[in-house]
Design a protein around this motif. Structure first.
Motif, PDB file in Angstrom:
ATOM      1  N   SER A   1      38.006  43.584  33.069  1.00 52.64           N
ATOM      2  CA  SER A   1      38.703  43.719  34.344  1.00 52.64           C
ATOM      3  C   SER A   1      38.815  45.164  34.835  1.00 52.64           C
ATOM      4  O   SER A   1      39.272  45.394  35.944  1.00 52.64           O
ATOM      5  N   LEU A   2      38.372  46.144  34.036  1.00 56.54           N
ATOM      6  CA  LEU A   2      38.469  47.537  34.453  1.00 56.54           C
ATOM      7  C   LEU A   2      37.394  47.858  35.482  1.00 56.54           C
ATOM      8  O   LEU A   2      36.204  47.678  35.237  1.00 56.54           O
ATOM      9  N   LEU A   3      37.807  48.327  36.639  1.00 55.06           N
ATOM     10  CA  LEU A   3      36.854  48.791  37.643  1.00 55.06           C
ATOM     11  C   LEU A   3      36.391  50.173  37.208  1.00 55.06           C
ATOM     12  O   LEU A   3      37.212  51.067  36.990  1.00 55.06           O
TER      13      LEU A   3
ATOM     14  N   GLU B   1      48.918  33.679  38.258  1.00 55.97           N
ATOM     15  CA  GLU B   1      50.120  34.464  38.565  1.00 55.97           C
ATOM     16  C   GLU B   1      49.966  35.252  39.861  1.00 55.97           C
ATOM     17  O   GLU B   1      50.863  35.979  40.259  1.00 55.97           O
ATOM     18  N   GLY B   2      48.797  35.117  40.516  1.00 59.48           N
ATOM     19  CA  GLY B   2      48.593  35.760  41.811  1.00 59.48           C
ATOM     20  C   GLY B   2      47.945  37.132  41.778  1.00 59.48           C
ATOM     21  O   GLY B   2      47.849  37.793  42.810  1.00 59.48           O
ATOM     22  N   ASP B   3      47.484  37.590  40.614  1.00 59.98           N
ATOM     23  CA  ASP B   3      46.812  38.889  40.522  1.00 59.98           C
ATOM     24  C   ASP B   3      45.462  38.793  41.239  1.00 59.98           C
ATOM     25  O   ASP B   3      44.591  38.019  40.849  1.00 59.98           O
TER      26      ASP B   3
ATOM     27  N   VAL C   1      36.408  28.324  43.891  1.00 58.49           N
ATOM     28  CA  VAL C   1      35.894  29.671  44.184  1.00 58.49           C
ATOM     29  C   VAL C   1      36.376  30.115  45.557  1.00 58.49           C
ATOM     30  O   VAL C   1      36.851  31.244  45.731  1.00 58.49           O
ATOM     31  N   LEU C   2      36.281  29.225  46.530  1.00 57.81           N
ATOM     32  CA  LEU C   2      36.760  29.565  47.876  1.00 57.81           C
ATOM     33  C   LEU C   2      38.254  29.830  47.882  1.00 57.81           C
ATOM     34  O   LEU C   2      38.715  30.807  48.479  1.00 57.81           O
ATOM     35  N   GLU C   3      39.022  28.987  47.224  1.00 56.54           N
ATOM     36  CA  GLU C   3      40.478  29.176  47.157  1.00 56.54           C
ATOM     37  C   GLU C   3      40.836  30.519  46.541  1.00 56.54           C
ATOM     38  O   GLU C   3      41.661  31.259  47.070  1.00 56.54           O
ATOM     39  N   LEU C   4      40.206  30.819  45.419  1.00 54.55           N
ATOM     40  CA  LEU C   4      40.522  32.065  44.707  1.00 54.55           C
ATOM     41  C   LEU C   4      40.168  33.294  45.521  1.00 54.55           C
ATOM     42  O   LEU C   4      40.860  34.296  45.485  1.00 54.55           O
ATOM     43  N   ASN C   5      39.081  33.224  46.277  1.00 56.27           N
ATOM     44  CA  ASN C   5      38.657  34.369  47.066  1.00 56.27           C
ATOM     45  C   ASN C   5      39.422  34.501  48.387  1.00 56.27           C
ATOM     46  O   ASN C   5      39.388  35.550  49.006  1.00 56.27           O
ATOM     47  N   MET C   6      40.116  33.441  48.780  1.00 59.08           N
ATOM     48  CA  MET C   6      40.866  33.498  50.038  1.00 59.08           C
ATOM     49  C   MET C   6      42.343  33.814  49.805  1.00 59.08           C
ATOM     50  O   MET C   6      43.046  34.151  50.737  1.00 59.08           O
ATOM     51  N   GLU C   7      42.809  33.686  48.558  1.00 53.23           N
ATOM     52  CA  GLU C   7      44.216  33.951  48.264  1.00 53.23           C
ATOM     53  C   GLU C   7      44.530  35.421  48.337  1.00 53.23           C
ATOM     54  O   GLU C   7      43.750  36.280  48.218  1.00 53.23           O
TER      55      GLU C   7
ATOM     56  N   PHE D   1      40.449  34.884  32.681  1.00 48.89           N
ATOM     57  CA  PHE D   1      41.302  35.368  33.766  1.00 48.89           C
ATOM     58  C   PHE D   1      42.152  34.264  34.392  1.00 48.89           C
ATOM     59  O   PHE D   1      42.808  34.485  35.391  1.00 48.89           O
ATOM     60  N   ARG D   2      42.138  33.082  33.791  1.00 52.44           N
ATOM     61  CA  ARG D   2      42.841  31.937  34.372  1.00 52.44           C
ATOM     62  C   ARG D   2      44.339  32.188  34.514  1.00 52.44           C
ATOM     63  O   ARG D   2      44.929  31.939  35.567  1.00 52.44           O
TER      64      ARG D   2
END
Length: 106
Positions: A25-27, A72-74, A100-106, A66-67
């Motif tokens: 997860s590290l950018l 938790e909204g991260d 995938v769409l839901e996660l990318n739109m949240e 990452f589930r």
């Protein structure tokens, strides 16, 4: 360098033989500066080692990584979870696409 996700970079000074380990997860990125006195000597070596959550390395459990933090909204976790959610056992292609769409739109 490592990044906060807002375009800000923090550089880490490393010397010959130094190594860095980090979670997925590290950018991050790499920027190699020339050696001041002899730029032809500048070089970069990479050794990338990936671990799997399986004793046989046959199964892929990346969908679990990452589930929890995605739930938790991260936002970063939601992005990474979206790249793995299609590997969830028993999930249909339609359901994976919807998630995938839901996660990318949240």
């Amino acid at each position: 360098y490592v990044s906060t996700g807002f375009g800000q970079r923090e550089f880490m000074a490393l010397n010959k033989g130094d190594a860095v380990m980090h979670q997925a997860s590290l950018l991050h990125g790499v920027q190699v500066y020339d050696v001041k006195d002899n730029p032809t000597e500048t070089e970069r070596w990479s050794w990338i080692l990936w671990y799997k959550d399986s004793s046989t390395c046959e199964d892929d459990y990346g969908y679990e990584w990452f589930r929890e933090c995605a739930g938790e909204g991260d936002a970063l976790c939601q992005h990474f979870h979206a790249t793995k959610v299609g590997a969830t056992p028993g999930i249909s292609n339609d359901e994976a696409s919807r998630r995938v769409l839901e996660l990318n739109m949240e």
